[in-house]
Design a protein around this motif. Structure first.
Motif, PDB file in Angstrom:
ATOM      1  N   ILE A 331     -40.980 104.693 -39.468  1.00  0.00           N
ATOM      2  CA  ILE A 331     -41.558 103.406 -39.870  1.00  0.00           C
ATOM      3  C   ILE A 331     -42.622 103.609 -40.950  1.00  0.00           C
ATOM      4  O   ILE A 331     -42.673 102.868 -41.942  1.00  0.00           O
ATOM      5  CB  ILE A 331     -42.152 102.682 -38.647  1.00  0.00           C
ATOM      6  CG1 ILE A 331     -41.021 102.237 -37.706  1.00  0.00           C
ATOM      7  CG2 ILE A 331     -42.985 101.474 -39.081  1.00  0.00           C
ATOM      8  CD1 ILE A 331     -41.505 101.643 -36.408  1.00  0.00           C
ATOM      9  N   CYS A 332     -43.456 104.615 -40.778  1.00  0.00           N
ATOM     10  CA  CYS A 332     -44.487 104.893 -41.789  1.00  0.00           C
ATOM     11  C   CYS A 332     -43.868 105.304 -43.119  1.00  0.00           C
ATOM     12  O   CYS A 332     -44.309 104.862 -44.194  1.00  0.00           O
ATOM     13  CB  CYS A 332     -45.434 105.977 -41.283  1.00  0.00           C
ATOM     14  SG  CYS A 332     -46.478 105.478 -39.894  1.00  0.00           S
ATOM     15  N   LEU A 333     -42.825 106.131 -43.064  1.00  0.00           N
ATOM     16  CA  LEU A 333     -42.192 106.578 -44.304  1.00  0.00           C
ATOM     17  C   LEU A 333     -41.446 105.445 -45.000  1.00  0.00           C
ATOM     18  O   LEU A 333     -41.389 105.403 -46.236  1.00  0.00           O
ATOM     19  CB  LEU A 333     -41.233 107.738 -44.012  1.00  0.00           C
ATOM     20  CG  LEU A 333     -41.890 109.087 -43.731  1.00  0.00           C
ATOM     21  CD1 LEU A 333     -40.841 110.129 -43.368  1.00  0.00           C
ATOM     22  CD2 LEU A 333     -42.708 109.567 -44.934  1.00  0.00           C
ATOM     23  N   ALA A 390     -51.899 109.114 -48.775  1.00  0.00           N
ATOM     24  CA  ALA A 390     -52.707 107.903 -48.614  1.00  0.00           C
ATOM     25  C   ALA A 390     -53.636 107.703 -49.811  1.00  0.00           C
ATOM     26  O   ALA A 390     -53.801 106.576 -50.303  1.00  0.00           O
ATOM     27  CB  ALA A 390     -53.519 107.984 -47.322  1.00  0.00           C
ATOM     28  N   GLY A 391     -54.222 108.784 -50.303  1.00  0.00           N
ATOM     29  CA  GLY A 391     -55.140 108.684 -51.433  1.00  0.00           C
ATOM     30  C   GLY A 391     -54.472 108.156 -52.683  1.00  0.00           C
ATOM     31  O   GLY A 391     -55.032 107.299 -53.386  1.00  0.00           O
ATOM     32  N   SER A 478     -49.513  91.373 -59.756  1.00  0.00           N
ATOM     33  CA  SER A 478     -50.425  92.488 -59.493  1.00  0.00           C
ATOM     34  C   SER A 478     -50.968  92.441 -58.068  1.00  0.00           C
ATOM     35  O   SER A 478     -51.137  93.481 -57.423  1.00  0.00           O
ATOM     36  CB  SER A 478     -51.594  92.466 -60.491  1.00  0.00           C
ATOM     37  OG  SER A 478     -51.139  92.672 -61.808  1.00  0.00           O
ATOM     38  N   LEU A 479     -51.246  91.231 -57.564  1.00  0.00           N
ATOM     39  CA  LEU A 479     -51.713  91.103 -56.177  1.00  0.00           C
ATOM     40  C   LEU A 479     -50.651  91.583 -55.194  1.00  0.00           C
ATOM     41  O   LEU A 479     -50.969  92.248 -54.204  1.00  0.00           O
ATOM     42  CB  LEU A 479     -52.074  89.641 -55.891  1.00  0.00           C
ATOM     43  CG  LEU A 479     -53.346  89.102 -56.548  1.00  0.00           C
ATOM     44  CD1 LEU A 479     -53.461  87.594 -56.332  1.00  0.00           C
ATOM     45  CD2 LEU A 479     -54.576  89.816 -55.985  1.00  0.00           C
ATOM     46  N   VAL A 480     -49.399  91.273 -55.493  1.00  0.00           N
ATOM     47  CA  VAL A 480     -48.309  91.688 -54.596  1.00  0.00           C
ATOM     48  C   VAL A 480     -48.114  93.202 -54.655  1.00  0.00           C
ATOM     49  O   VAL A 480     -48.000  93.868 -53.613  1.00  0.00           O
ATOM     50  CB  VAL A 480     -47.001  90.958 -54.968  1.00  0.00           C
ATOM     51  CG1 VAL A 480     -45.841  91.469 -54.121  1.00  0.00           C
ATOM     52  CG2 VAL A 480     -47.159  89.455 -54.775  1.00  0.00           C
ATOM     53  N   TYR A 481     -48.086  93.764 -55.870  1.00  0.00           N
ATOM     54  CA  TYR A 481     -47.908  95.216 -56.002  1.00  0.00           C
ATOM     55  C   TYR A 481     -49.065  95.976 -55.356  1.00  0.00           C
ATOM     56  O   TYR A 481     -48.860  96.937 -54.612  1.00  0.00           O
ATOM     57  CB  TYR A 481     -47.811  95.613 -57.485  1.00  0.00           C
ATOM     58  CG  TYR A 481     -46.604  95.068 -58.201  1.00  0.00           C
ATOM     59  CD1 TYR A 481     -45.336  95.141 -57.626  1.00  0.00           C
ATOM     60  CD2 TYR A 481     -46.718  94.486 -59.460  1.00  0.00           C
ATOM     61  CE1 TYR A 481     -44.225  94.628 -58.294  1.00  0.00           C
ATOM     62  CE2 TYR A 481     -45.617  93.978 -60.122  1.00  0.00           C
ATOM     63  CZ  TYR A 481     -44.371  94.051 -59.543  1.00  0.00           C
ATOM     64  OH  TYR A 481     -43.289  93.550 -60.190  1.00  0.00           O
ATOM     65  N   GLY A 482     -50.286  95.552 -55.652  1.00  0.00           N
ATOM     66  CA  GLY A 482     -51.452  96.226 -55.085  1.00  0.00           C
ATOM     67  C   GLY A 482     -51.526  96.077 -53.576  1.00  0.00           C
ATOM     68  O   GLY A 482     -51.861  97.031 -52.861  1.00  0.00           O
ATOM     69  N   GLY A 483     -51.211  94.891 -53.068  1.00  0.00           N
ATOM     70  CA  GLY A 483     -51.227  94.670 -51.628  1.00  0.00           C
ATOM     71  C   GLY A 483     -50.230  95.546 -50.897  1.00  0.00           C
ATOM     72  O   GLY A 483     -50.522  96.098 -49.820  1.00  0.00           O
ATOM     73  N   LEU A 487     -51.104  98.446 -48.019  1.00  0.00           N
ATOM     74  CA  LEU A 487     -50.442  98.454 -46.715  1.00  0.00           C
ATOM     75  C   LEU A 487     -49.757  99.799 -46.453  1.00  0.00           C
ATOM     76  O   LEU A 487     -49.863 100.365 -45.360  1.00  0.00           O
ATOM     77  CB  LEU A 487     -49.414  97.316 -46.662  1.00  0.00           C
ATOM     78  CG  LEU A 487     -48.724  97.076 -45.317  1.00  0.00           C
ATOM     79  CD1 LEU A 487     -49.738  96.700 -44.250  1.00  0.00           C
ATOM     80  CD2 LEU A 487     -47.656  95.999 -45.450  1.00  0.00           C
ATOM     81  N   ALA A 488     -49.077 100.327 -47.475  1.00  0.00           N
ATOM     82  CA  ALA A 488     -48.404 101.616 -47.320  1.00  0.00           C
ATOM     83  C   ALA A 488     -49.402 102.747 -47.132  1.00  0.00           C
ATOM     84  O   ALA A 488     -49.155 103.692 -46.373  1.00  0.00           O
ATOM     85  CB  ALA A 488     -47.527 101.902 -48.536  1.00  0.00           C
ATOM     86  N   GLY A 489     -50.553 102.672 -47.820  1.00  0.00           N
ATOM     87  CA  GLY A 489     -51.590 103.682 -47.633  1.00  0.00           C
ATOM     88  C   GLY A 489     -52.090 103.719 -46.206  1.00  0.00           C
ATOM     89  O   GLY A 489     -52.363 104.790 -45.646  1.00  0.00           O
TER      90      GLY A 489
END
Length: 520
Positions: A331-333, A390-391, A478-483, A487-489
Motif C-alpha cells: 500500500i505504501c509503495l 520521504a525527503g 500545482s495544488l493537486v501535484y504537490g498534495g 501524501l506519498a511522503g
C-alpha cells in the motif's frame, strides 16, 4: 523487472566484456525512449494564435480581432484610434467562425495548428498524452505475459519493429483520432521495449553490479531528453519530428537479433541445454574458455536450484496483500509510485507555462537529472532508503507549492523552482526503483515490481488530464501535484529501512524481519 540475476555469470567472467556490450546495446535505445514519453511537448506545442478574419476582409484589418477564441461580429473601426473610449464589454462578439491564424515563429506545424485543438478543443491536447500512457500501461500487461511465455529476446525484437512501424505511421495520420490510435499502440510497443530490456540487463549482470549499472544506464534516458530538444528545435514540424524519433527503431530492430536470450529464462522454461550453450558462448566472449568444461548441466542446475524450486510455486498479486507486513509495504509503495510519476509528468509535460523557450526548458529539465541521480545515490548510501524516499517527496511538494506564490513576471525564479521540483521527483524515481527491489522477497519480487509500477503508469496517465484544471483555477494543478507528493511522503515514512540489510527470500522473511520487529 527486478528478477533474480542468474548466478552463473560469476562462473563465466562476472561483469565482463559480454556484459558491457550487452548492457550498452540494450540501453542505447533509451536515447529515443525519452523522446517517446515527452514527445507531446513539441508534437502538440501550443503556438500563439488568434481568430482568422473573414475572407472579404484585409489580413491587416485589426478591427475584427479580439483574442484567441472570440472576435467582434462587426468591424470596430473606432478601436483603431489611439484615444478610443468605446465600452468593449458591450460590443457583440462571436467564436472563430473562420478558424485561427497561428504564429509560426516557434513551431512551423503542430497537431494543434493542423487540427485546431484550441479553445473548446484545448483539452484534446492533453488527451493525446493520456492515451499514449494508457498504451504504455496496456503494453506492460500484454508484453509482460508474452515475455514470460516466449522469452525476453523475442518480444524485445518485435517491440522495436512495432514501434518503428507504428511511430512512422503516426506521421501520416489524416486525423486526430487516427493519430491517437497510433500513439496508443506506440505506447504499448514502448512498454515492451522497456520491460524486456530491463529484464535482459538484470538477468545477465551480477547482483553486486546492479545498482551502479542501473544508475549509469538511466543516463541514456537523461541524454535522450536533451536530444529531443535539439531535434525539435531543428525540425519544428510535428510530422518530420515524429519520423525522426521513430526511424532509429529500425536500426535497433536490426542489431537486436544479436542479443542473447536470458539463460535464466531458458532454464526456468526447461531449455537447459540451450541455456548451457548460451553460457559457454558468453564465457568465450569474456575470455574465460576454461570455464566451458567446468560449467556443466549439473553445475548449472545446482546454481539455479533455488530459482527452479521457486518457479514451481505459484504467486500472484494477491499474495502482496495477503499478510500484514506485505500489505503495509504494498500500500505504501502504491502511493509512492503513483505520486512520483504523477508529479514528474505533471512538471515535465507543461513546459510552455514558464515563459521561457520550450526548447531551452527541455534541455534544462534533462540536465537536472544528472545531479538529481547523484544526489539520490549519496542520500541512499548515507541517510538510508526511507529518509531518502520521504525527503525527496516532501521537498518536491514544498517546491511545487512555493511556485504557486511566485508572480508570473518572475520567470527566472519560477523556472529555477520548477527545475528543482523536477530534480527531486527524478531522485524519487531513482530511489523507489532500488527500494522496491529490496523490500519485496525474492520469490515474489518480479510480481511485486510489476504490480506497484503499474500505478506509476496510472499516475503518468492522470498527470496530463490534471493540467486541464488550470482553466478553473491556474494554481489548481500545482495544488493537486504537490498534495499527492505530500501524501506519498507520509506513506513512505511507514516503510521499513533496508540499508545494509540482506534481501528477504520469502514472505515469511518479510513478516519476521520487518513487521514482527516493528511490532515488538
Amino acid at each position: 523487472m527486478f528478477a533474480l540475476c542468474l548466478r552463473c555469470p560469476g562462473q563465466v567472467g562476472g561483469f565482463g566484456r559480454y556484459q558491457w556490450l550487452h548492457v550498452t546495446l540494450i540501453s542505447f535505445p533509451g536515447l529515443m525512449m525519452a523522446s517517446q514519453n515527452l514527445l507531446n511537448n513539441f508534437i502538440s506545442g501550443m503556438p500563439a494564435h488568434h481568430c482568422s478574419l473573414p475572407t472579404n476582409h484585409s489580413l491587416h484589418n485589426l478591427s475584427l480581432r479580439l483574442d484567441r477564441c472570440r472576435r467582434y461580429v462587426e468591424p470596430q473601426w473606432q478601436l483603431l484610434a489611439a484615444n478610443s473610449s468605446a465600452n468593449l464589454s458591450q460590443l457583440p462578439t462571436e467564436g472563430c467562425l473562420d478558424g485561427w491564424t497561428f504564429d509560426r515563429s516557434e513551431f512551423l506545424s503542430t497537431t494543434i495548428s493542423e487540427w485546431g485543438l484550441v479553445c473548446s478543443l484545448r483539452p484534446l491536447k492533453q488527451m493525446i498524452q493520456t492515451i499514449y500512457m494508457g498504451g504504455v500501461l496496456t503494453g506492460a500487461i500484454v508484453f509482460g505475459g508474452l515475455s514470460d511465455r516466449f522469452g525476453r529476446r523475442s518480444v524485445l525484437i518485435w517491440s522495436y519493429l512495432l514501434l518503428a512501424v507504428l511511430g512512422c505511421s503516426s506521421a501520416l495520420s489524416p486525423s486526430y483520432s487516427a493519430y491517437c490510435i497510433f500513439r496508443f499502440l506506440s505506447g504499448m510497443a514502448v512498454s515492451g521495449i522497456i520491460l524486456n530490456g530491463v529484464s535482459l540487463k538484470v538477468e545477465w549482470i551480477p547482483t553486486k553490479s546492479r545498482t551502479i549499472v542501473g544508475t549509469l544506464t538511466s543516463f541514456f534516458f537523461t541524454f535522450g531528453q536533451m536530444i529531443l530538444a535539439g531535434l525539435a528545435y531543428w525540425l519544428r514540424d510535428w510530422r518530420k519530428l515524429q519520423v525522426v524519433v521513430c526511424a532509429p527503431q529500425f536500426l535497433f530492430f536490426t542489431y537486436s537479433w544479436s542479443v542473447i536470450e536470458s539463460a535464466r529464462w531458458l532454464v526456468l522454461n526447461r531449455r537447459s541445454e540451450e541455456a548451457l550453450k548460451t553460457l559457454h558462448r558468453v564465457a568465450r566472449i569474456n575470455g574465460k574458455p576454461e570455464m566451458v568444461n567446468k560449467l556443466t548441466m549439473e553445475v548449472l542446475h545446482s546454481h539455479m536450484s533455488k530459482e527452479i524450486e521457486s518457479s514451481h510455486s505459484s504467486f500472484t498479486a494477491f499474495d502482496l496483500l495477503k499478510t500484514r507486513g506485505m500489505r503495509r509495504i504494498s500500500i505504501c509503495l502504491i502511493a509512492v509510485w503513483f505520486s512520483t510519476s504523477f508529479a514528474y509528468y505533471g512538471l515535465a509535460m507543461d513546459l510552455q507555462k514558464f515563459g521561457v523557450s520550450i526548447y531551452l526548458m527541455q534541455i534544462i529539465f534533462g540536465a537536472v537529472d544528472f545531479p538529481a541521480k547523484l544526489f539520490a545515490l549519496a542520500t541512499l548510501s548515507f541517510l538510508g532508503r526511507r529518509v531518502s524516499q520521504a525527503g525527496c517527496l516532501f521537498l518536491s511538494a514544498a517546491i511545487i507549492f512555493a511556485n504557486i506564490f511566485v508572480p508570473s513576471d518572475m520567470q527566472t525564479v519560477r523556472t529555477v523552482l520548477a527545475c528543482l521540483g523536477k530534480a527531486f521527483t527524478s531522485a524519487s524515481f531513482t530511489t523507489v526503483y532500488l527500494y522496491t527491489g529490496e523490500l519485496y522477497p525474492t520469490i515474489i519480487r518480479q510480481t511485486g515490481m510489476g504490480f506497484v509500477s503499474t500505478f506509476s503508469r496510472v499516475g503518468s496517465m492522470a498527470a496530463p488530464a490534471v493540467l486541464i484544471l488550470d482553466e478553473v483555477l491556474p494554481a489548481l494543478p500545482s495544488l493537486v501535484y504537490g498534495g499527492a507528493a505530500v501524501l506519498a511522503g507520509c506513506f513512505a515514512c511507514f516503510l521499513p529501512e533496508t540499508l545494509n540489510m540482506p534481501l528477504p527470500d520469502t514472505i515469511e522473511d518479510v513478516e519476521e524481519k520487518w513487521y514482527a520487529r516493528s511490532k515488538r
